[in-house]
Motif scaffolding. Structure first.
Motif, PDB file in Angstrom:
ATOM      1  N   ARG A   3       0.839  -1.143  -0.027  1.00  0.00           N
ATOM      2  CA  ARG A   3       0.016   0.038   0.056  1.00  0.00           C
ATOM      3  C   ARG A   3       0.920   1.166  -0.005  1.00  0.00           C
ATOM      4  NH1 ARG A   3      -2.893   3.499   4.012  1.00  0.00           N
ATOM      5  NH2 ARG A   3      -1.543   2.559   5.737  1.00  0.00           N
ATOM      6  N   VAL A   4       0.504   1.987  -0.792  1.00  0.00           N
ATOM      7  CA  VAL A   4       1.360   3.374  -0.698  1.00  0.00           C
ATOM      8  C   VAL A   4       0.443   4.642  -0.095  1.00  0.00           C
ATOM      9  CG1 VAL A   4       2.546   5.204  -2.156  1.00  0.00           C
ATOM     10  CG2 VAL A   4       2.659   2.694  -2.938  1.00  0.00           C
ATOM     11  N   ARG A   5       1.211   5.205   0.509  1.00  0.00           N
ATOM     12  CA  ARG A   5       0.467   6.385   1.395  1.00  0.00           C
ATOM     13  C   ARG A   5       1.405   7.559   1.463  1.00  0.00           C
ATOM     14  NH1 ARG A   5       2.567   7.049   6.079  1.00  0.00           N
ATOM     15  NH2 ARG A   5       3.549   5.341   7.082  1.00  0.00           N
ATOM     16  N   PRO A   6       0.907   8.730   1.882  1.00  0.00           N
ATOM     17  CA  PRO A   6       1.596   9.944   1.992  1.00  0.00           C
ATOM     18  C   PRO A   6       2.595   9.714   3.441  1.00  0.00           C
ATOM     19  CG  PRO A   6      -0.832  10.634   1.476  1.00  0.00           C
ATOM     20  CD  PRO A   6      -0.711   9.048   1.775  1.00  0.00           C
ATOM     21  N   TYR A   7       3.473  10.667   3.404  1.00  0.00           N
ATOM     22  CA  TYR A   7       4.357  10.529   4.564  1.00  0.00           C
ATOM     23  C   TYR A   7       3.725  11.438   5.860  1.00  0.00           C
ATOM     24  CZ  TYR A   7       8.238  12.763   7.096  1.00  0.00           C
ATOM     25  OH  TYR A   7       8.953  13.259   7.988  1.00  0.00           O
ATOM     26  N   PHE A   8       4.009  10.763   6.815  1.00  0.00           N
ATOM     27  CA  PHE A   8       3.428  11.487   8.089  1.00  0.00           C
ATOM     28  C   PHE A   8       4.960  11.600   8.927  1.00  0.00           C
ATOM     29  CE2 PHE A   8       0.191   8.507   7.461  1.00  0.00           C
ATOM     30  CZ  PHE A   8      -0.722   9.471   7.040  1.00  0.00           C
ATOM     31  N   ALA A   9       5.210  12.831   9.777  1.00  0.00           N
ATOM     32  CA  ALA A   9       6.257  13.127  10.350  1.00  0.00           C
ATOM     33  C   ALA A   9       6.713  12.102  11.203  1.00  0.00           C
ATOM     34  CB  ALA A   9       5.999  14.292  11.029  1.00  0.00           C
ATOM     35  N   THR A  10       5.928  11.181  11.857  1.00  0.00           N
ATOM     36  CA  THR A  10       6.211  10.149  12.545  1.00  0.00           C
ATOM     37  C   THR A  10       7.010   8.900  11.755  1.00  0.00           C
ATOM     38  OG1 THR A  10       4.051   9.285  12.329  1.00  0.00           O
ATOM     39  CG2 THR A  10       4.344  10.655  14.326  1.00  0.00           C
ATOM     40  N   GLY A  51      13.630  14.749   8.913  1.00  0.00           N
ATOM     41  CA  GLY A  51      12.466  14.791   8.874  1.00  0.00           C
ATOM     42  C   GLY A  51      11.992  16.163   8.001  1.00  0.00           C
ATOM     43  N   ASP A  52      12.776  17.003   8.486  1.00  0.00           N
ATOM     44  CA  ASP A  52      12.555  18.406   7.284  1.00  0.00           C
ATOM     45  C   ASP A  52      12.898  18.125   5.978  1.00  0.00           C
ATOM     46  OD1 ASP A  52      12.153  19.746   9.612  1.00  0.00           O
ATOM     47  OD2 ASP A  52      14.090  20.805   9.861  1.00  0.00           O
ATOM     48  N   ARG A  53      13.728  17.170   5.688  1.00  0.00           N
ATOM     49  CA  ARG A  53      14.155  17.009   4.281  1.00  0.00           C
ATOM     50  C   ARG A  53      13.003  15.988   3.774  1.00  0.00           C
ATOM     51  NH1 ARG A  53      19.534  13.511   2.307  1.00  0.00           N
ATOM     52  NH2 ARG A  53      19.133  13.621  -0.271  1.00  0.00           N
ATOM     53  N   LEU A  54      12.347  15.406   4.427  1.00  0.00           N
ATOM     54  CA  LEU A  54      11.316  14.510   3.742  1.00  0.00           C
ATOM     55  C   LEU A  54      10.008  15.321   3.647  1.00  0.00           C
ATOM     56  CD1 LEU A  54      11.712  11.254   5.895  1.00  0.00           C
ATOM     57  CD2 LEU A  54      12.150  11.429   3.458  1.00  0.00           C
ATOM     58  N   GLY A  55       9.682  16.038   4.717  1.00  0.00           N
ATOM     59  CA  GLY A  55       8.502  16.930   4.740  1.00  0.00           C
ATOM     60  C   GLY A  55       8.411  18.049   3.793  1.00  0.00           C
ATOM     61  N   ASP A  56       9.736  18.788   3.332  1.00  0.00           N
ATOM     62  CA  ASP A  56       9.730  19.461   2.267  1.00  0.00           C
ATOM     63  C   ASP A  56       9.563  19.050   1.054  1.00  0.00           C
ATOM     64  OD1 ASP A  56      10.658  21.416   4.107  1.00  0.00           O
ATOM     65  OD2 ASP A  56      12.675  21.306   3.793  1.00  0.00           O
ATOM     66  N   HIS A  57       9.578  17.821   0.789  1.00  0.00           N
ATOM     67  CA  HIS A  57       9.133  17.080  -0.533  1.00  0.00           C
ATOM     68  C   HIS A  57       7.783  16.549  -0.379  1.00  0.00           C
ATOM     69  CE1 HIS A  57      13.480  17.300  -0.759  1.00  0.00           C
ATOM     70  NE2 HIS A  57      13.483  17.435  -1.818  1.00  0.00           N
ATOM     71  N   LEU A  58       7.363  16.114  -1.513  1.00  0.00           N
ATOM     72  CA  LEU A  58       6.299  15.193  -1.712  1.00  0.00           C
ATOM     73  C   LEU A  58       6.589  13.779  -1.345  1.00  0.00           C
ATOM     74  CD1 LEU A  58       3.108  14.973  -2.065  1.00  0.00           C
ATOM     75  CD2 LEU A  58       3.622  14.792  -4.700  1.00  0.00           C
ATOM     76  N   THR A  59       6.487  13.231  -0.255  1.00  0.00           N
ATOM     77  CA  THR A  59       7.012  11.830  -0.059  1.00  0.00           C
ATOM     78  C   THR A  59       5.885  10.986   0.215  1.00  0.00           C
ATOM     79  OG1 THR A  59       8.853  13.080   1.296  1.00  0.00           O
ATOM     80  CG2 THR A  59       8.382  10.851   1.878  1.00  0.00           C
ATOM     81  N   PHE A  60       6.133   9.869  -0.424  1.00  0.00           N
ATOM     82  CA  PHE A  60       5.332   8.499  -0.319  1.00  0.00           C
ATOM     83  C   PHE A  60       6.146   7.560   0.207  1.00  0.00           C
ATOM     84  CE2 PHE A  60       3.525  10.906  -3.925  1.00  0.00           C
ATOM     85  CZ  PHE A  60       2.407  11.226  -3.359  1.00  0.00           C
ATOM     86  N   VAL A  61       5.081   6.753   1.110  1.00  0.00           N
ATOM     87  CA  VAL A  61       5.764   5.592   1.771  1.00  0.00           C
ATOM     88  C   VAL A  61       4.804   4.573   1.525  1.00  0.00           C
ATOM     89  CG1 VAL A  61       5.854   4.765   4.074  1.00  0.00           C
ATOM     90  CG2 VAL A  61       6.108   6.956   3.858  1.00  0.00           C
TER      91      VAL A  61
END
Length: 164
Positions: A3-10, A51-61
């Motif tokens: 399953r692919v979903r958006p990134y969360f800070a956690t 976390g900032d690097r991931l949050g500054d982009h559109l990140t998918f998990v």
């Protein structure tokens, strides 16, 4: 099932572990131990700006059984910065699922081209997904020289949405 979903800070610590394992284990055949240590930062802990690097982009998990197994990031400029999956799930379609999601989002946002700097390990994957090799380059990270591939993928824009 992936399953692919958006990134969360956690997600930041788990994605850091995926990154380190993908570099240290997944790229063993392409890069020396010193190169992999320089690339991954050698430390298993999460650096303060991760976390900032991931949050500054559109990140998918990508998840399997509710556990992160891979991720990809897309910048506002269409640069795919990070693309990593756990070595144990390589070849199971995880990277394909992430790529499909990133591609759909980029097209929906009206981007005309994606770019990346693919590791020697990732280059065949990107070529299989229709990316074109622009050139090879050598970058220096923490005193180590690493070869990678500058690649691009032209896109057909579907509609224009803001990228965050």
């Amino acid at each position: 099932m992936t399953r692919v979903r958006p990134y969360f800070a956690t997600d930041a610590p788990a994605l850091r572990r995926i990154f380190v394992e993908a570099v240290q284990v997944g790229a063993q055949a392409q890069y020396s131990a010193a190169q992999r240590d320089a690339w991954s930062g050698a430390a298993q802990h999460c650096p303060p700006d991760w976390g900032d690097r991931l949050g500054d982009h559109l990140t998918f998990v990508a998840e399997q059984h509710d556990n992160p197994v891979g991720f990809m990031t897309l910048g506002r400029d269409g640069h795919l910065d990070l693309a990593f999956v756990l070595p144990r799930v390589m070849g199971q379609g995880v990277a394909d699922a992430l790529h499909d999601r990133v591609l759909a989002e980029a097209q929906a946002r009206g981007l005309s081209r994606l770019t990346t700097e693919a590791s020697l390990r990732a280059q065949p994957f990107f070529q299989r997904m229709g990316w074109r090799l622009v050139t090879h380059q050598t970058v220096e990270i923490r005193g180590q020289k690493l070869d990678n591939a500058i690649m691009e993928k032209p896109l057909q824009a579907l509609r224009k949405l803001p990228l965050r």
